[in-house]
Design a protein around this motif. Structure first.
Motif, PDB file in Angstrom:
ATOM      1  N   VAL A 248       0.844  -1.191   0.000  1.00 17.93           N
ATOM      2  CA  VAL A 248       0.000   0.000   0.000  1.00 17.93           C
ATOM      3  C   VAL A 248       0.882   1.244   0.000  1.00 17.93           C
ATOM      4  O   VAL A 248       1.858   1.322   0.748  1.00 17.93           O
ATOM      5  CB  VAL A 248      -0.926   0.015   1.243  1.00 17.93           C
ATOM      6  CG1 VAL A 248      -1.768   1.293   1.270  1.00 17.93           C
ATOM      7  CG2 VAL A 248      -1.822  -1.215   1.251  1.00 17.93           C
ATOM      8  N   LYS A 249       0.561   2.221  -0.825  1.00 17.52           N
ATOM      9  CA  LYS A 249       1.345   3.450  -0.887  1.00 17.52           C
ATOM     10  C   LYS A 249       1.236   4.202   0.437  1.00 17.52           C
ATOM     11  O   LYS A 249       0.162   4.301   1.034  1.00 17.52           O
ATOM     12  CB  LYS A 249       0.861   4.335  -2.031  1.00 17.52           C
ATOM     13  CG  LYS A 249       1.173   3.758  -3.409  1.00 17.52           C
ATOM     14  CD  LYS A 249       0.772   4.717  -4.514  1.00 17.52           C
ATOM     15  CE  LYS A 249       1.150   4.155  -5.891  1.00 17.52           C
ATOM     16  NZ  LYS A 249       0.757   5.077  -6.974  1.00 17.52           N
ATOM     17  N   LEU A 250       2.381   4.726   0.897  1.00 15.70           N
ATOM     18  CA  LEU A 250       2.418   5.383   2.193  1.00 15.70           C
ATOM     19  C   LEU A 250       1.463   6.572   2.257  1.00 15.70           C
ATOM     20  O   LEU A 250       0.809   6.798   3.283  1.00 15.70           O
ATOM     21  CB  LEU A 250       3.849   5.839   2.498  1.00 15.70           C
ATOM     22  CG  LEU A 250       4.867   4.714   2.729  1.00 15.70           C
ATOM     23  CD1 LEU A 250       6.259   5.315   2.936  1.00 15.70           C
ATOM     24  CD2 LEU A 250       4.483   3.874   3.933  1.00 15.70           C
ATOM     25  N   ARG A 251       1.385   7.331   1.169  1.00 12.16           N
ATOM     26  CA  ARG A 251       0.499   8.503   1.161  1.00 12.16           C
ATOM     27  C   ARG A 251      -0.956   8.083   1.353  1.00 12.16           C
ATOM     28  O   ARG A 251      -1.703   8.701   2.111  1.00 12.16           O
ATOM     29  CB  ARG A 251       0.662   9.249  -0.166  1.00 12.16           C
ATOM     30  CG  ARG A 251      -0.155  10.525  -0.271  1.00 12.16           C
ATOM     31  CD  ARG A 251       0.444  11.629   0.561  1.00 12.16           C
ATOM     32  NE  ARG A 251      -0.370  12.839   0.518  1.00 12.16           N
ATOM     33  CZ  ARG A 251      -0.045  13.950   1.119  1.00 12.16           C
ATOM     34  NH1 ARG A 251       1.090  14.034   1.790  1.00 12.16           N
ATOM     35  NH2 ARG A 251      -0.833  15.008   1.061  1.00 12.16           N
ATOM     36  N   ARG A 252      -1.341   7.008   0.686  1.00 12.65           N
ATOM     37  CA  ARG A 252      -2.721   6.520   0.813  1.00 12.65           C
ATOM     38  C   ARG A 252      -2.965   6.003   2.232  1.00 12.65           C
ATOM     39  O   ARG A 252      -4.025   6.260   2.824  1.00 12.65           O
ATOM     40  CB  ARG A 252      -2.969   5.408  -0.203  1.00 12.65           C
ATOM     41  CG  ARG A 252      -4.335   4.749  -0.070  1.00 12.65           C
ATOM     42  CD  ARG A 252      -4.449   3.526  -0.958  1.00 12.65           C
ATOM     43  NE  ARG A 252      -5.617   2.737  -0.621  1.00 12.65           N
ATOM     44  CZ  ARG A 252      -5.856   1.510  -1.094  1.00 12.65           C
ATOM     45  NH1 ARG A 252      -5.001   0.959  -1.926  1.00 12.65           N
ATOM     46  NH2 ARG A 252      -6.938   0.861  -0.729  1.00 12.65           N
ATOM     47  N   LEU A 253      -1.994   5.287   2.764  1.00 14.34           N
ATOM     48  CA  LEU A 253      -2.124   4.724   4.105  1.00 14.34           C
ATOM     49  C   LEU A 253      -2.317   5.840   5.127  1.00 14.34           C
ATOM     50  O   LEU A 253      -3.187   5.761   6.010  1.00 14.34           O
ATOM     51  CB  LEU A 253      -0.876   3.911   4.445  1.00 14.34           C
ATOM     52  CG  LEU A 253      -0.902   3.077   5.728  1.00 14.34           C
ATOM     53  CD1 LEU A 253      -1.853   1.911   5.585  1.00 14.34           C
ATOM     54  CD2 LEU A 253       0.497   2.565   6.036  1.00 14.34           C
ATOM     55  N   MET A 254      -1.507   6.882   5.013  1.00 14.95           N
ATOM     56  CA  MET A 254      -1.605   8.003   5.938  1.00 14.95           C
ATOM     57  C   MET A 254      -2.947   8.711   5.797  1.00 14.95           C
ATOM     58  O   MET A 254      -3.621   9.013   6.780  1.00 14.95           O
ATOM     59  CB  MET A 254      -0.446   8.972   5.688  1.00 14.95           C
ATOM     60  CG  MET A 254      -0.459  10.234   6.541  1.00 14.95           C
ATOM     61  SD  MET A 254      -1.406  11.579   5.769  1.00 14.95           S
ATOM     62  CE  MET A 254      -0.401  11.901   4.313  1.00 14.95           C
ATOM     63  N   HIS A 255      -3.374   8.950   4.553  1.00 17.81           N
ATOM     64  CA  HIS A 255      -4.633   9.652   4.310  1.00 17.81           C
ATOM     65  C   HIS A 255      -5.816   8.882   4.891  1.00 17.81           C
ATOM     66  O   HIS A 255      -6.675   9.462   5.576  1.00 17.81           O
ATOM     67  CB  HIS A 255      -4.817   9.840   2.800  1.00 17.81           C
ATOM     68  CG  HIS A 255      -6.140  10.459   2.441  1.00 17.81           C
ATOM     69  ND1 HIS A 255      -6.373  11.813   2.524  1.00 17.81           N
ATOM     70  CD2 HIS A 255      -7.314   9.887   2.009  1.00 17.81           C
ATOM     71  CE1 HIS A 255      -7.624  12.054   2.151  1.00 17.81           C
ATOM     72  NE2 HIS A 255      -8.208  10.904   1.834  1.00 17.81           N
ATOM     73  N   GLU A 256      -5.855   7.574   4.649  1.00 22.66           N
ATOM     74  CA  GLU A 256      -6.973   6.770   5.157  1.00 22.66           C
ATOM     75  C   GLU A 256      -6.952   6.698   6.678  1.00 22.66           C
ATOM     76  O   GLU A 256      -8.002   6.780   7.328  1.00 22.66           O
ATOM     77  CB  GLU A 256      -6.927   5.367   4.548  1.00 22.66           C
ATOM     78  CG  GLU A 256      -7.229   5.343   3.052  1.00 22.66           C
ATOM     79  CD  GLU A 256      -7.171   3.945   2.476  1.00 22.66           C
ATOM     80  OE1 GLU A 256      -6.716   3.019   3.202  1.00 22.66           O
ATOM     81  OE2 GLU A 256      -7.579   3.785   1.309  1.00 22.66           O
ATOM     82  N   GLY A 257      -5.742   6.544   7.255  1.00 26.30           N
ATOM     83  CA  GLY A 257      -5.651   6.465   8.705  1.00 26.30           C
ATOM     84  C   GLY A 257      -6.112   7.727   9.392  1.00 26.30           C
ATOM     85  O   GLY A 257      -6.893   7.686  10.355  1.00 26.30           O
ATOM     86  N   ILE A 258      -5.664   8.876   8.900  1.00 20.26           N
ATOM     87  CA  ILE A 258      -6.025  10.155   9.514  1.00 20.26           C
ATOM     88  C   ILE A 258      -7.535  10.374   9.445  1.00 20.26           C
ATOM     89  O   ILE A 258      -8.139  10.931  10.363  1.00 20.26           O
ATOM     90  CB  ILE A 258      -5.304  11.316   8.806  1.00 20.26           C
ATOM     91  CG1 ILE A 258      -3.784  11.213   9.007  1.00 20.26           C
ATOM     92  CG2 ILE A 258      -5.808  12.664   9.312  1.00 20.26           C
ATOM     93  CD1 ILE A 258      -3.309  11.418  10.409  1.00 20.26           C
ATOM     94  N   ASN A 259      -8.152   9.904   8.377  1.00 21.04           N
ATOM     95  CA  ASN A 259      -9.568  10.183   8.166  1.00 21.04           C
ATOM     96  C   ASN A 259     -10.505   9.112   8.706  1.00 21.04           C
ATOM     97  O   ASN A 259     -11.720   9.319   8.735  1.00 21.04           O
ATOM     98  CB  ASN A 259      -9.833  10.405   6.674  1.00 21.04           C
ATOM     99  CG  ASN A 259      -9.296  11.734   6.186  1.00 21.04           C
ATOM    100  OD1 ASN A 259      -9.922  12.769   6.388  1.00 21.04           O
ATOM    101  ND2 ASN A 259      -8.120  11.710   5.572  1.00 21.04           N
ATOM    102  N   GLN A 260      -9.976   7.971   9.148  1.00 18.36           N
ATOM    103  CA  GLN A 260     -10.834   6.901   9.640  1.00 18.36           C
ATOM    104  C   GLN A 260     -10.886   6.825  11.163  1.00 18.36           C
ATOM    105  O   GLN A 260     -11.848   6.283  11.716  1.00 18.36           O
ATOM    106  CB  GLN A 260     -10.359   5.547   9.091  1.00 18.36           C
ATOM    107  CG  GLN A 260     -10.619   5.366   7.603  1.00 18.36           C
ATOM    108  CD  GLN A 260     -10.073   4.043   7.079  1.00 18.36           C
ATOM    109  OE1 GLN A 260      -9.532   3.241   7.837  1.00 18.36           O
ATOM    110  NE2 GLN A 260     -10.208   3.824   5.785  1.00 18.36           N
TER     111      GLN A 260
END
Length: 353
Positions: A248-260
């Motif tokens: 999983v791309k780090l940027r996507r992982l960070m974005h989903e984590g922050i928003n979930q």
């Protein structure tokens, strides 16, 4: 004729501390009633076997590798203390009052704990075989070493154990047997232990907000300890080494984590705050707060004073946004289990739904 000086044990607490300050460590048989270790002071590597140290007090101090074997410690009291690798075998600890303290890797075999009170105490790695627990009280303690010890007698007479102690000690396979030894009725033992188990995963995690832990690589050790402590207390958290999926791309992982997750715990230190990844996570969290119309998403906790005094990111508004919040103080907790527990309790209070 021998010129060797005959050993004479100290006859007062003041004499003991004076001799300790001059490098002496052997105080077998001393008389040091009222000995006080306060305000960050410590007593280390001392032999007080068979000593009289009645009404000893340790307040925000520490005892490290001290032998109290066979000593009289009647009225021993602590507050916010660290007691590590000490020997209390066969010691008399009648009417002791140990509060908000860590008793780690200590030897309590056959210690007399008659009418003793323990409040918010952990006994990690301690050995408790044959400890005499008549009329003792455990309130909000982790008593797994006591549960797993063997006792010569079939009963542990008139011992009080509160529900928080049961919850903190739930992982001991011998908890039920220990509670029965206190003469708690079987129906209460079964009900209370089963109720404590029901909180694990099924109910406990519903009472707390979920968290995303943001940190820089140098602070991974602290972040792991925090993640494990949060999990033990019913807080579901995202911790990168445990939950990141390969590929999983780090940027996507960070974005989903922050928003979930409900909250973002930001570990603030000189080692973390200037990391590009951490700065990106802060910006993402602030953007979510803005979109949500005042949501207080970020929960900063500091390991040093860098966030308050020395941090100057290119976008100064980021630093100001963090400083405008109450920053939880975890400075010094990496070396002090007691300070960590106290700071953790304040953090948990902020994460309750």
């Amino acid at each position: 004729m021998s010129t060797a000086k005959r050993y004479m044990p100290p006859q007062s607490a003041k004499e003991l501390l004076d001799r300790y300050a001059h490098g002496e460590r052997y105080f077998v048989g001393a008389k040091a009633d009222g000995l006080a270790i306060l305000g960050g002071d410590s007593l280390s590597g001392v032999n007080l076997s068979r000593a009289s140290v009645r009404d000893m007090g340790v307040g925000e101090g520490s005892l490290l590798n001290v032998s109290f074997r066979g000593a009289d410690l009647t009225g021993f009291g602590t507050y916010d203390a660290e007691i590590v690798a000490c020997d209390f075998r066969s010691a008399n600890l009648d009417a002791c009052d140990v509060t908000y303290s860590a008793v780690a890797r200590c030897r309590l075999e056959k210690a007399n704990l008659f009418m003793s009170r323990f409040l918010n105490v952990s006994f990690d790695g301690s050995r408790c075989f044959g400890a005499k627990l008549s009329n003792a009280s455990f309130i909000d303690c982790d008593i797994r070493p006591f549960c797993d010890a063997e006792y010569p007698d079939s009963r542990i007479i008139w011992v009080h154990v509160d529900y928080r102690t049961i919850v903190r000690s739930i992982l001991s396979p011998n908890l039920k047997d220990f509670l029965r030894r206190t003469e708690m009725p079987d129906v209460f033992v079964e009900y209370m232990v089963d109720s404590a188990h029901s909180l694990d995963e099924k109910q406990l995690f519903k009472l707390m907000m979920t968290t995303f832990i943001s940190y820089g690589a140098p602070d991974e050790g602290f972040a792991r300890n925090l993640y494990e402590a949060l999990h033990r207390n019913g807080v579901k958290s995202f911790f990168f080494p445990a939950h990141a999926k390969p590929g999983v791309k780090l940027r996507r992982l960070m974005h989903e984590g922050i928003n979930q997750y409900d909250r973002v715990i930001l570990i603030c230190s000189r080692s973390s705050l200037d990391r590009p990844g951490v700065l990106n996570e802060i910006q993402e969290a602030l953007s979510r707060e803005s979109r949500s119309g005042g949501l207080e998403l970020l929960v900063p906790i500091r390991l040093d004073d860098y966030v308050l005094k020395g941090w100057t990111p290119l976008d100064s508004s980021i630093a100001q946004s963090i400083r405008d919040r109450v920053v939880a103080d975890f400075e010094g907790t990496e070396k002090s289990p007691v300070k960590f527990e106290r700071a953790l309790h304040r953090l948990l209070a902020a994460l309750k739904k």
